[in-house]
Design an enzyme around this catalytic site. Structure first.
Site, mmCIF file in Angstrom:
data_model
loop_
_atom_site.group_PDB
_atom_site.id
_atom_site.type_symbol
_atom_site.label_atom_id
_atom_site.label_comp_id
_atom_site.label_asym_id
_atom_site.label_seq_id
_atom_site.Cartn_x
_atom_site.Cartn_y
_atom_site.Cartn_z
ATOM 1 N N CYS A 83 -19.352 30.817 21.843
ATOM 2 C CA CYS A 83 -19.704 30.726 23.303
ATOM 3 C C CYS A 83 -19.281 29.575 24.106
ATOM 4 O O CYS A 83 -18.463 29.535 25.092
ATOM 5 C CB CYS A 83 -21.232 30.806 23.668
ATOM 6 S SG CYS A 83 -22.402 30.154 22.184
ATOM 7 N N HIS A 139 -24.435 26.255 28.469
ATOM 8 C CA HIS A 139 -23.808 25.879 27.408
ATOM 9 C C HIS A 139 -22.325 25.037 27.524
ATOM 10 O O HIS A 139 -21.544 25.305 26.741
ATOM 11 C CB HIS A 139 -23.611 26.932 26.601
ATOM 12 C CG HIS A 139 -23.762 26.678 25.077
ATOM 13 N ND1 HIS A 139 -23.439 27.588 23.880
ATOM 14 C CD2 HIS A 139 -24.420 25.482 24.516
ATOM 15 C CE1 HIS A 139 -23.583 26.982 23.007
ATOM 16 N NE2 HIS A 139 -24.219 25.649 23.169
#
Ligand code: NAG
Length: 203
Positions: A83, A139
């Site tokens: 990710c 993130h």
């Protein structure tokens, strides 16, 4: 939002499909033609056969199928297998190796994040008169406020800073980083503020 209090209960973190949903709306106002609204949805960890339009008979995805059937399906489009690198590439337009994000994801105890010298997609969109909103996972750094979404081009963020969490408790249990530091804790924010009101709710 209802307001159950945060209980300090360990709830196993599910391996979640997390969504980063960025909504930007054009509001140039003046004489210029109004630009189109843009909704960008990023889905981690989706398998090829997790959508009905790819043939899944187990997971009905009628809304995604409708988008696919009315749009363009890129069947040979490649991204990083993790990710943080993927997200870094999307918001900068650069390969993760140019961002120092090529190896792994940003852990809870990590310092740093997507380098602050980078200018991000939402910042460019703001130059064009857009308002910019992020819902879901970030993130791309959280060790200092400058790394967080509302300091990097998003007018608002409703969601979480780390990589994964339980859908209901919003507790993240992080593995250990290279220094052996792990993390456990509640991670859900309204902009920069901890937002406890969604504890126990699917968000
Ligand atoms: C998030 O915070 C803003 C103010 O910063 C507030 O207007 C908004 O209602 C909050 N959202 C929720 C869901 O509480």
């Amino acid at each position: 939002m209802k307001c159950p209090s945060l209980l300090h209960t360990v709830i196993p973190v599910l391996k979640v499909i997390s969504l980063l949903t960025a909504v930007v709306s054009g509001d140039l106002g003046q004489k210029q033609k109004k630009p189109p609204n843009i909704i960008f949805m990023l889905c981690d960890d989706a398998g090829w056969n997790d959508f009905s339009f790819h043939g899944s008979s187990q997971i009905p995805t009628p809304n995604i199928d409708a988008l696919a059937l009315n749009g363009i399906v890129l069947n040979s489009y490649y991204v990083s297998p993790l990710c943080t690198p993927t997200r870094g590439a999307i918001v900068t337009g650069k390969h993760p190796i140019h961002l120092g994000l090529q190896h792994y994801v940003i852990m809870g105890a990590s310092s740093g994040g997507l380098p602050l010298k980078e200018r991000l997609l939402p910042q460019y969109l703001k130059d064009r008169g857009y308002s910019t909103h992020l819902v879901g996972k970030w993130h791309l750094g959280h060790s200092a406020k400058e790394f967080t979404p509302t300091y990097r081009g998003f007018d608002t963020h409703f969601g979480y800073w780390l990589g994964k969490q339980d859908y209901y408790s919003h507790i993240s249990i992080d593995g250990k980083d290279s220094d052996g530091n792990g993390c456990w804790g509640y991670d859900f924010r309204n902009n920069s503020e901890i937002h406890r009101n969604v504890f126990g709710q699917y968000e």
